[in-house]
Structures are given as structure tokens and as C-alpha cells.
Design a protein around this motif. Sequence first.
Motif, PDB file in Angstrom:
ATOM      1  N   GLY A 373       0.840  -1.156   0.070  1.00 16.68           N
ATOM      2  CA  GLY A 373      -0.062  -0.112  -0.075  1.00 16.68           C
ATOM      3  C   GLY A 373       0.672   1.225  -0.092  1.00 16.68           C
ATOM      4  N   GLY A 374       0.253   2.241   0.589  1.00 17.62           N
ATOM      5  CA  GLY A 374       0.841   3.747   0.736  1.00 17.62           C
ATOM      6  C   GLY A 374      -0.130   4.439  -0.261  1.00 17.62           C
ATOM      7  N   ARG A 375       0.523   5.721  -0.778  1.00 18.85           N
ATOM      8  CA  ARG A 375       0.118   6.630  -1.566  1.00 18.85           C
ATOM      9  C   ARG A 375       0.705   6.677  -2.993  1.00 18.85           C
ATOM     10  NH1 ARG A 375      -4.036   9.582   0.774  1.00 18.85           N
ATOM     11  NH2 ARG A 375      -4.428   9.308   2.953  1.00 18.85           N
ATOM     12  N   GLY A 376      -0.065   6.601  -3.923  1.00 16.67           N
ATOM     13  CA  GLY A 376       0.628   6.855  -5.429  1.00 16.67           C
ATOM     14  C   GLY A 376      -0.360   7.732  -6.067  1.00 16.67           C
ATOM     15  N   LEU A 377       0.162   8.052  -7.206  1.00 12.23           N
ATOM     16  CA  LEU A 377      -0.589   9.310  -8.096  1.00 12.23           C
ATOM     17  C   LEU A 377      -1.798   8.704  -8.532  1.00 12.23           C
ATOM     18  CD1 LEU A 377       2.161  11.777  -9.189  1.00 12.23           C
ATOM     19  CD2 LEU A 377       0.338  12.295  -7.481  1.00 12.23           C
ATOM     20  N   ASP A 378      -3.042   9.261  -8.777  1.00 10.04           N
ATOM     21  CA  ASP A 378      -4.139   8.683  -9.801  1.00 10.04           C
ATOM     22  C   ASP A 378      -4.622  10.312 -10.016  1.00 10.04           C
ATOM     23  OD1 ASP A 378      -5.797   9.726  -7.908  1.00 10.04           O
ATOM     24  OD2 ASP A 378      -6.699   7.876  -7.314  1.00 10.04           O
ATOM     25  N   PRO A 379      -5.741  10.251 -11.047  1.00  9.29           N
ATOM     26  CA  PRO A 379      -6.149  11.375 -11.361  1.00  9.29           C
ATOM     27  C   PRO A 379      -6.659  12.385 -10.577  1.00  9.29           C
ATOM     28  CG  PRO A 379      -7.036   9.627 -12.808  1.00  9.29           C
ATOM     29  CD  PRO A 379      -6.099   8.947 -11.588  1.00  9.29           C
ATOM     30  N   LYS A 380      -6.687  11.882  -9.296  1.00 10.73           N
ATOM     31  CA  LYS A 380      -7.402  12.860  -8.337  1.00 10.73           C
ATOM     32  C   LYS A 380      -6.217  13.398  -7.399  1.00 10.73           C
ATOM     33  CE  LYS A 380     -12.170  11.644  -8.124  1.00 10.73           C
ATOM     34  NZ  LYS A 380     -13.592  11.125  -7.074  1.00 10.73           N
ATOM     35  N   GLY A 381      -5.114  12.800  -7.358  1.00  7.26           N
ATOM     36  CA  GLY A 381      -3.913  13.215  -6.445  1.00  7.26           C
ATOM     37  C   GLY A 381      -3.253  12.024  -5.867  1.00  7.26           C
ATOM     38  N   LEU A 382      -2.828  12.437  -4.864  1.00 10.90           N
ATOM     39  CA  LEU A 382      -1.991  11.331  -3.992  1.00 10.90           C
ATOM     40  C   LEU A 382      -2.846  10.573  -3.204  1.00 10.90           C
ATOM     41  CD1 LEU A 382       1.070  10.645  -3.953  1.00 10.90           C
ATOM     42  CD2 LEU A 382       1.152  12.009  -1.847  1.00 10.90           C
ATOM     43  N   ARG A 383      -3.155   9.558  -3.633  1.00  8.23           N
ATOM     44  CA  ARG A 383      -4.236   8.461  -2.891  1.00  8.23           C
ATOM     45  C   ARG A 383      -3.832   7.299  -2.602  1.00  8.23           C
ATOM     46  NH1 ARG A 383     -10.221   9.242  -4.571  1.00  8.23           N
ATOM     47  NH2 ARG A 383      -9.403   8.055  -6.499  1.00  8.23           N
ATOM     48  N   PRO A 384      -4.654   6.504  -1.800  1.00 13.80           N
ATOM     49  CA  PRO A 384      -4.272   5.081  -1.528  1.00 13.80           C
ATOM     50  C   PRO A 384      -3.904   4.267  -2.397  1.00 13.80           C
ATOM     51  CG  PRO A 384      -5.964   6.024   0.130  1.00 13.80           C
ATOM     52  CD  PRO A 384      -5.671   6.958  -0.908  1.00 13.80           C
ATOM     53  N   THR A 385      -3.047   3.317  -2.498  1.00 14.46           N
ATOM     54  CA  THR A 385      -2.697   2.387  -3.763  1.00 14.46           C
ATOM     55  C   THR A 385      -2.778   1.057  -3.157  1.00 14.46           C
ATOM     56  OG1 THR A 385      -1.187   1.689  -5.245  1.00 14.46           O
ATOM     57  CG2 THR A 385      -0.211   2.670  -3.098  1.00 14.46           C
ATOM     58  N   SER A 386      -3.052   0.141  -4.144  1.00 15.67           N
ATOM     59  CA  SER A 386      -3.171  -1.409  -3.762  1.00 15.67           C
ATOM     60  C   SER A 386      -1.793  -2.121  -4.397  1.00 15.67           C
ATOM     61  CB  SER A 386      -4.483  -1.750  -4.331  1.00 15.67           C
ATOM     62  OG  SER A 386      -4.022  -1.893  -5.838  1.00 15.67           O
ATOM     63  N   VAL A 387      -0.720  -1.377  -4.610  1.00 13.02           N
ATOM     64  CA  VAL A 387       0.496  -1.910  -5.049  1.00 13.02           C
ATOM     65  C   VAL A 387       1.237  -2.844  -3.916  1.00 13.02           C
ATOM     66  CG1 VAL A 387       2.811  -1.473  -6.071  1.00 13.02           C
ATOM     67  CG2 VAL A 387       0.934  -0.154  -6.927  1.00 13.02           C
ATOM     68  N   MET A 388       1.510  -4.012  -4.386  1.00 11.82           N
ATOM     69  CA  MET A 388       2.136  -4.773  -3.155  1.00 11.82           C
ATOM     70  C   MET A 388       3.583  -5.059  -4.121  1.00 11.82           C
ATOM     71  SD  MET A 388       0.248  -7.239  -1.030  1.00 11.82           S
ATOM     72  CE  MET A 388      -0.598  -8.260  -1.956  1.00 11.82           C
ATOM     73  N   GLU A 389       4.752  -4.917  -3.570  1.00 18.04           N
ATOM     74  CA  GLU A 389       5.956  -5.576  -4.280  1.00 18.04           C
ATOM     75  C   GLU A 389       6.862  -6.357  -3.367  1.00 18.04           C
ATOM     76  OE1 GLU A 389       7.799  -1.798  -6.767  1.00 18.04           O
ATOM     77  OE2 GLU A 389       7.085  -1.341  -4.793  1.00 18.04           O
ATOM     78  N   ILE A 390       7.509  -7.384  -3.560  1.00 18.53           N
ATOM     79  CA  ILE A 390       8.474  -8.202  -3.056  1.00 18.53           C
ATOM     80  C   ILE A 390       9.820  -7.958  -3.188  1.00 18.53           C
ATOM     81  CG2 ILE A 390       9.157 -10.496  -2.675  1.00 18.53           C
ATOM     82  CD1 ILE A 390       6.347 -11.522  -3.015  1.00 18.53           C
ATOM     83  N   TYR A 391      10.542  -7.473  -2.011  1.00 16.56           N
ATOM     84  CA  TYR A 391      12.005  -7.418  -2.243  1.00 16.56           C
ATOM     85  C   TYR A 391      12.854  -8.723  -1.861  1.00 16.56           C
ATOM     86  CZ  TYR A 391      16.698  -5.865  -1.840  1.00 16.56           C
ATOM     87  OH  TYR A 391      18.083  -5.480  -1.951  1.00 16.56           O
ATOM     88  N   ARG A 392      13.683  -9.351  -2.539  1.00 17.11           N
ATOM     89  CA  ARG A 392      14.128 -10.382  -2.316  1.00 17.11           C
ATOM     90  C   ARG A 392      15.865 -10.206  -1.936  1.00 17.11           C
ATOM     91  NH1 ARG A 392      13.517 -15.757  -2.337  1.00 17.11           N
ATOM     92  NH2 ARG A 392      11.344 -15.650  -3.394  1.00 17.11           N
ATOM     93  N   PRO A 393      16.399 -10.063  -1.070  1.00 16.69           N
ATOM     94  CA  PRO A 393      17.731  -9.587  -0.978  1.00 16.69           C
ATOM     95  C   PRO A 393      18.512 -10.625  -1.421  1.00 16.69           C
ATOM     96  CG  PRO A 393      16.933 -10.863   1.132  1.00 16.69           C
ATOM     97  CD  PRO A 393      15.704 -10.845   0.301  1.00 16.69           C
ATOM     98  N   ARG A 394      19.958 -10.057  -1.653  1.00 18.70           N
ATOM     99  CA  ARG A 394      20.966 -10.555  -2.284  1.00 18.70           C
ATOM    100  C   ARG A 394      21.363 -12.246  -1.892  1.00 18.70           C
ATOM    101  NH1 ARG A 394      25.874  -7.330  -1.195  1.00 18.70           N
ATOM    102  NH2 ARG A 394      24.314  -7.035   0.640  1.00 18.70           N
ATOM    103  N   ASP A 395      21.081 -12.525  -0.497  1.00 21.07           N
ATOM    104  CA  ASP A 395      21.609 -13.707   0.121  1.00 21.07           C
ATOM    105  C   ASP A 395      20.305 -14.348   0.303  1.00 21.07           C
ATOM    106  OD1 ASP A 395      20.585 -11.957   2.016  1.00 21.07           O
ATOM    107  OD2 ASP A 395      22.301 -12.574   3.480  1.00 21.07           O
ATOM    108  N   ALA A 396      19.214 -14.250  -0.079  1.00 22.40           N
ATOM    109  CA  ALA A 396      17.899 -14.914   0.242  1.00 22.40           C
ATOM    110  C   ALA A 396      17.761 -16.228  -0.661  1.00 22.40           C
ATOM    111  CB  ALA A 396      16.650 -14.142   0.160  1.00 22.40           C
ATOM    112  N   PRO A 397      17.375 -17.278  -0.160  1.00 19.04           N
ATOM    113  CA  PRO A 397      17.342 -18.658  -1.047  1.00 19.04           C
ATOM    114  C   PRO A 397      15.968 -18.563  -1.534  1.00 19.04           C
ATOM    115  CG  PRO A 397      16.782 -19.167   1.333  1.00 19.04           C
ATOM    116  CD  PRO A 397      17.270 -17.799   1.479  1.00 19.04           C
ATOM    117  N   MET A 398      15.875 -19.435  -2.713  1.00 20.65           N
ATOM    118  CA  MET A 398      14.410 -19.173  -3.293  1.00 20.65           C
ATOM    119  C   MET A 398      13.742 -20.107  -2.338  1.00 20.65           C
ATOM    120  SD  MET A 398      15.008 -17.585  -6.130  1.00 20.65           S
ATOM    121  CE  MET A 398      13.609 -17.792  -6.990  1.00 20.65           C
TER     122      MET A 398
END
Length: 400
Positions: A373-398
Motif C-alpha cells: 500500500g501507501g499513496r501513489g498518484l492517480d487522476p485525483k492526486g496522491l491517494r491510497p494504492t493497492s500496489v504490493m512488491e516483494i523485495y528479495r535480498p541478495r543472500d535469500a534462498p529461493m
Amino acid sequence: APASEQPLIPRLADGAVVTAAVKEPQEPQAVNVPVILGGKTITTVDNEEPTRVAILYNPYLHRLVTPNLFTPAATGAAVLARADGSVWFFGGRTEGPPLTFGGVTNQIGTDQFLNEMTMGLVNTYAPTPDAVEVPREGAVLAEVPLGGSTVMLAFGGQNAVDPSAMDSPLRTLASTVLINPALAAGVVSLFGPAMTTPRLGHTATVINVSIPATATTPASVRTDVLLFGGHTDPAAAVAEVYDTSLSQFAALGDAGPPRANHTVVALPGNRYLILGGVDAANLPVADARIYDPLTRMFTPFPLPLQRPRTGAAIFAVGNDLVVCGGADALGALVPDAERFDLTTLEPLPSIPAAPRTGAKVAYLPDGTALLIGGRGLDPKGLRPTSVMEIYRPRDAPMGL
């Protein structure tokens, strides 16, 4: 579907995300499951409104569970997940008019059966009728030892000067609230000692400090709570420590410029990095400090951030330190993540990231981090977002 393929959560901002330990059937150990509480969302008629829905994310099945449970306040609650799998949230704001602040603590239990997670209300802890300073938003919860048991303290925050007035001004608080989870049904009360200065937008970091033996004393362990930032008054202490053995607060020395809404990251060798946040003009603070809990002293550190930013998701996972997203001094969203080696603090190559501010971080069982989540831009301004991202560090196993 995996989080990277389609939105799984509603558009959410300003809520709390914790990882609660949930034990699967026939498994010897619990795993961490992200729990999302409160915040604001976009309704079906495209308005931004508070939400009191609780959400659990099952990383094994990549789906959500929304139990029949509602948080008592939309934003500003202090949330803490304990090792027993319970989730505690205290206070928060209920939108008015009149604007009201909660003083109740709710204990939520989590469970899992056949890969279906559930949550339920276990206990409610209410303030005594005369505890007018207990209701608040923006407090920070921490577990500390007290009198041979473990309690929770809620540090600082803000509430209304006159709770009965429709347009009462707000005041920042130095007081601390005591919650005792050992009581089957108890009250929320003010704790005796208060911080040396009011704080809002601060951090409270519990640190176990190993004190080496001397010629006259044996080795020992001291538990401190580092209270950092949360105001922009240059005359007040930027940092202070709560010594649990003495039950006392003490202001600390030069901790750099005042800041709020920053992040504290644990480094190898029992050191702590303080970075990010905003100053009195609500501009990004480029200064970073390293805290030594043994000496209780701060050292300036020139972390080579290419773009100081506010509202970034700052976290450590594996041996990576990540400063992701946020907004720069001009208010522009930053579409990248700057990375550093957690041990040396040397820079690593930056990577693209969703342009947003205020994303929350949860840590998944396979050693990755989930940004929610958080806030991203949409046509009405900076509003809640549904985006999810996964960060995998360099040493993380699959994994998942």
C-alpha cells in the motif's frame, strides 16, 4: 495469484502492518504472517475514507483472509505483535465531528486451520474513567520488563486539549501508558515516569545491552528503550533513553538535527542506524546517525543517499539495507530503491520501484520483504494504492 501479478489488497494507506506469528497444523514452529489494520481506502464511489477492516495475507496461498473483525479506530493506533501470535492495538483516531481519540487496548488472537487464518478478539483493556490523558493517537508500543514480568508501554502521541470541544486544538504528549498483558481483564493507565519531552512521529526501540564484566562487577544485560525524534524543537532533546532497570528517562547527548517520521535499523554488532524523516519545514533530513547502546552515544554517518526522501519504506532484510520510494524535497515521487550493504553501508546498485510514499513493510517466512500500500498518484492526486512488491535480498534462498 502471486502478489506480483494482480492486486490482492484494497487501496490502503496510513494503516499499520505487523507480522504475527501463526502456527500451522502439525508444524513445530510458527511462521510470520502479515496483518494489516486500519488506515484509509478508496470506496466504491471513489472517495477516500477510513477503513476499520483487518486483513491477513497468506503467503503460501497468495490470498487474503478478511475476518469478521473491525479495529476500533481508523488511523493512528499503536500496534504490536507479540511472540505468542497475539496482536495488540491501542488508541487511535476516530474521525469526527467531533474528532475523538481512543484509549482502549484490544488483544487479538490469531490462529490457522487448514491454511485458513482467523482472528478473534481475546480481551479488551479499558482506561479508568479519570484517565483523561490516556486516549491518544500516534503512540508507539514497546514490550519492556517491569517488576519481574513483561508489560507494554505506549510512548507519547497526541490528543485533544479539550475532548468535549468540536474544534479543540491538539497537544503532543510526553506521558506514557501502561498495559499489562498478564491480566486476564485489566485497565489501561498512565505510567508513573514521563518522557523528558513530548513526542509525535518518534520511534521506540527496545535494546538489550550486554555490559562486559569489570574487575569488580560481573557481566550483565541491561534493557533500554531508545526514544528518538518526534518533534522539531531545537531546544528539546532529540533522543532520550528509558532505563528499565531504574524506571527512569534520561536525555541523551548530540543526536543530530531534530526530525520526525524517521526509521531506526539494527546493524550488525549491536549498533543502530537512524535515517530518514523530516525537519521543521517538512523537508527530508539527509543526516544519518549510528547509535552505540553500550555508550549511549551517537556518531554522524555520511550515508551516500542520492536523493534524500520523505515517506520512504526503509528496511533491512538479509544483508541489504533498502530505502524504497518516498518523495523528494520538491514533493516528486521517487521511482527507485537505493540499496546498501548492511554490514559496510557501502552503496549497492539502485533498482526500480513503484513510485509511492508511505508503503508499509512486512517480513515473509522465506527471508523476503513485502511492501504494502501507501499513496501513489492517480487522476485525483496522491491517494491510497493497492500496489504490493516483494523485495528479495541478495543472500535469500529461493522460497515461496
